[in-house]
Scaffold this motif. Structure first.
Motif, PDB file in Angstrom:
ATOM      1  N   TYR A 216     -37.660  11.364  21.872  1.00  0.00           N
ATOM      2  CA  TYR A 216     -36.595  10.323  21.685  1.00  0.00           C
ATOM      3  C   TYR A 216     -35.304  10.786  22.169  1.00  0.00           C
ATOM      4  O   TYR A 216     -34.659  11.828  21.796  1.00  0.00           O
ATOM      5  N   LEU A 217     -34.699  10.056  23.270  1.00  0.00           N
ATOM      6  CA  LEU A 217     -33.497  10.739  23.847  1.00  0.00           C
ATOM      7  C   LEU A 217     -32.244  10.686  22.994  1.00  0.00           C
ATOM      8  O   LEU A 217     -32.026   9.813  22.299  1.00  0.00           O
ATOM      9  N   LYS A 218     -31.408  11.677  22.822  1.00  0.00           N
ATOM     10  CA  LYS A 218     -30.234  11.629  22.315  1.00  0.00           C
ATOM     11  C   LYS A 218     -29.175  11.834  22.978  1.00  0.00           C
ATOM     12  O   LYS A 218     -28.211  10.872  23.032  1.00  0.00           O
ATOM     13  N   LYS A 219     -29.233  12.426  24.399  1.00  0.00           N
ATOM     14  CA  LYS A 219     -28.298  12.214  25.286  1.00  0.00           C
ATOM     15  C   LYS A 219     -28.623  12.405  26.663  1.00  0.00           C
ATOM     16  O   LYS A 219     -29.509  13.368  26.771  1.00  0.00           O
ATOM     17  N   VAL A 220     -28.303  11.705  27.536  1.00  0.00           N
ATOM     18  CA  VAL A 220     -28.634  12.185  29.249  1.00  0.00           C
ATOM     19  C   VAL A 220     -27.407  12.052  29.701  1.00  0.00           C
ATOM     20  O   VAL A 220     -26.394  11.407  29.760  1.00  0.00           O
ATOM     21  N   THR A 221     -27.071  13.122  30.619  1.00  0.00           N
ATOM     22  CA  THR A 221     -25.964  13.434  31.415  1.00  0.00           C
ATOM     23  C   THR A 221     -26.093  13.615  32.648  1.00  0.00           C
ATOM     24  O   THR A 221     -27.487  14.207  33.238  1.00  0.00           O
ATOM     25  N   LEU A 222     -25.650  12.825  33.556  1.00  0.00           N
ATOM     26  CA  LEU A 222     -25.803  12.725  35.045  1.00  0.00           C
ATOM     27  C   LEU A 222     -25.153  13.876  35.589  1.00  0.00           C
ATOM     28  O   LEU A 222     -24.029  14.303  35.553  1.00  0.00           O
ATOM     29  N   THR A 223     -25.988  14.922  36.281  1.00  0.00           N
ATOM     30  CA  THR A 223     -25.552  16.053  36.744  1.00  0.00           C
ATOM     31  C   THR A 223     -24.507  15.850  37.755  1.00  0.00           C
ATOM     32  O   THR A 223     -23.447  16.747  37.771  1.00  0.00           O
TER      33      THR A 223
END
Length: 149
Positions: A118-125
């Motif tokens: 379950y995704l908590k945080k996604v950061t675009l590199t």
């Protein structure tokens, strides 16, 4: 016209059964909420559909994460909230995260060890912009400065 007692009992049993299915669907016990894992990789696909958005990332675990940090890239499946929740409260759009984006993903892993969670945080590199599945935190002031546990 009065319904016979057996019809009323059958209707009640069906209603209770369907309610139990709806509650079971929203259970999150398959995710280990006591552990946060990070992968880095490339988004292969985003399924922007109800009841949950799915983000497919080909990536590897961050060094130090278990069980097999640094393995060859594998396809990881991240579950997120519904499109409506993400749009209304989380600031997401259908194109916030898209195929080809390089990302770092913090997530609660599946308890069974499969590659997903379950995704908590996604950061675009490339840009450093991030989105969280915690829609209440996404609305909070100074989110960038808070601990992202």
């Amino acid at each position: 016209m009065k319904l016979p007692l057996i019809s009323k009992l059958a209707a009640f049993a069906i209603t209770v059964s369907l309610s139990a299915l709806a509650i079971a669907h929203h259970a999150t016990t398959m995710f280990d909420r006591d552990k946060i894992v990070t992968i880095t990789g490339v988004v292969k696909e985003v399924q922007w559909t109800n009841p949950h958005v799915g983000i497919f990332v080909e990536g590897t675990l961050k060094a130090g994460d278990t069980p097999k940090a640094g393995d060859t890239p594998a396809l990881w499946i991240m579950e997120v909230s519904s499109p409506g929740n993400l749009t209304r409260a989380g600031g997401w759009t259908r194109n916030s995260v898209k195929a080809g984006d390089k990302v770092s993903v913090d997530f609660y892993p599946l308890r069974n060890g499969n590659k997903g969670g379950y995704l908590k945080k996604v950061t675009l590199t490339d840009s450093g912009k991030f989105y969280t599945a915690d829609i209440r935190a996404q609305e909070s002031a100074n989110l960038e400065e808070r601990d992202q546990k």
